[in-house]
Design a protein around this motif. Structure first.
Motif, mmCIF file in Angstrom:
data_model
loop_
_atom_site.group_PDB
_atom_site.id
_atom_site.type_symbol
_atom_site.label_atom_id
_atom_site.label_comp_id
_atom_site.label_asym_id
_atom_site.label_seq_id
_atom_site.Cartn_x
_atom_site.Cartn_y
_atom_site.Cartn_z
ATOM 1 N N THR A 1 -4.409 1.077 5.033
ATOM 2 C CA THR A 1 -4.109 -0.235 5.605
ATOM 3 C C THR A 1 -5.061 -0.571 6.739
ATOM 4 O O THR A 1 -5.587 -1.689 6.813
ATOM 5 N N THR B 1 -7.704 5.621 -5.098
ATOM 6 C CA THR B 1 -7.651 4.694 -3.965
ATOM 7 C C THR B 1 -8.981 3.955 -3.811
ATOM 8 O O THR B 1 -8.988 2.777 -3.457
ATOM 9 N N ILE C 1 0.835 -1.196 0.000
ATOM 10 C CA ILE C 1 0.000 0.000 0.000
ATOM 11 C C ILE C 1 0.873 1.250 0.000
ATOM 12 O O ILE C 1 0.588 2.213 -0.721
ATOM 13 N N GLU C 2 1.945 1.241 0.776
ATOM 14 C CA GLU C 2 2.863 2.386 0.781
ATOM 15 C C GLU C 2 3.413 2.639 -0.621
ATOM 16 O O GLU C 2 3.426 3.781 -1.089
ATOM 17 N N GLN C 3 3.864 1.586 -1.271
ATOM 18 C CA GLN C 3 4.425 1.738 -2.617
ATOM 19 C C GLN C 3 3.377 2.252 -3.598
ATOM 20 O O GLN C 3 3.668 3.088 -4.454
ATOM 21 N N THR C 4 2.157 1.766 -3.470
ATOM 22 C CA THR C 4 1.081 2.208 -4.351
ATOM 23 C C THR C 4 0.755 3.679 -4.116
ATOM 24 O O THR C 4 0.590 4.444 -5.071
ATOM 25 N N VAL C 5 0.674 4.089 -2.863
ATOM 26 C CA VAL C 5 0.393 5.497 -2.535
ATOM 27 C C VAL C 5 1.492 6.396 -3.105
ATOM 28 O O VAL C 5 1.198 7.435 -3.707
ATOM 29 N N TYR D 1 -8.838 0.039 -3.670
ATOM 30 C CA TYR D 1 -9.024 -0.560 -2.350
ATOM 31 C C TYR D 1 -10.465 -0.557 -1.850
ATOM 32 O O TYR D 1 -10.732 -1.015 -0.748
ATOM 33 N N ALA E 1 -1.104 6.007 3.683
ATOM 34 C CA ALA E 1 -0.958 4.556 3.520
ATOM 35 C C ALA E 1 -1.427 3.821 4.768
ATOM 36 O O ALA E 1 -2.088 2.777 4.676
ATOM 37 N N GLU E 2 -1.114 4.369 5.925
ATOM 38 C CA GLU E 2 -1.527 3.743 7.180
ATOM 39 C C GLU E 2 -3.058 3.741 7.307
ATOM 40 O O GLU E 2 -3.651 2.749 7.722
ATOM 41 N N LEU F 1 7.484 8.831 2.062
ATOM 42 C CA LEU F 1 6.397 8.661 3.020
ATOM 43 C C LEU F 1 6.296 9.836 3.979
ATOM 44 O O LEU F 1 5.245 10.082 4.559
#
Length: 80
Positions: A73, A45, A5-9, A49, A69-70, A24
């Motif tokens: 998630t 997003t 998710i971090e990489q996607t964001v 998601y 991202a958090e 980030l």
């Protein structure tokens, strides 16, 4: 899951804001984000998601990409 998710964001923000690189720790609005680009990010997003994976309130409350991202998630974990 968080790393994905971090990489996607990061990739989405690079694409939407037309930037070479982002981290980030970057704040979406400090690196060039505005209301129109925020809508694009929310739409993307949602498509990836699910609806409200990222809310406008969450983005405006804490626009750091890591926090974005958090939030996604946590939403994924809550709905799983």
């Amino acid at each position: 899951m968080m790393k994905d998710i971090e990489q996607t964001v990061l990739a989405l923000c690079q694409e939407i804001l037309n930037l070479e690189s982002v981290s980030l720790q970057d704040d979406f609005f400090d690196i060039g984000g505005d209301s129109l680009s925020a809508i694009k990010l929310l739409s993307r997003t949602d498509a990836l998601y699910g609806e409200d994976a990222l809310t406008a309130d969450a983005l405006f409350e804490d626009g750091r990409l890591g926090a974005v991202a958090e939030f996604i998630t946590q939403n994924q974990t809550a709905t799983a």
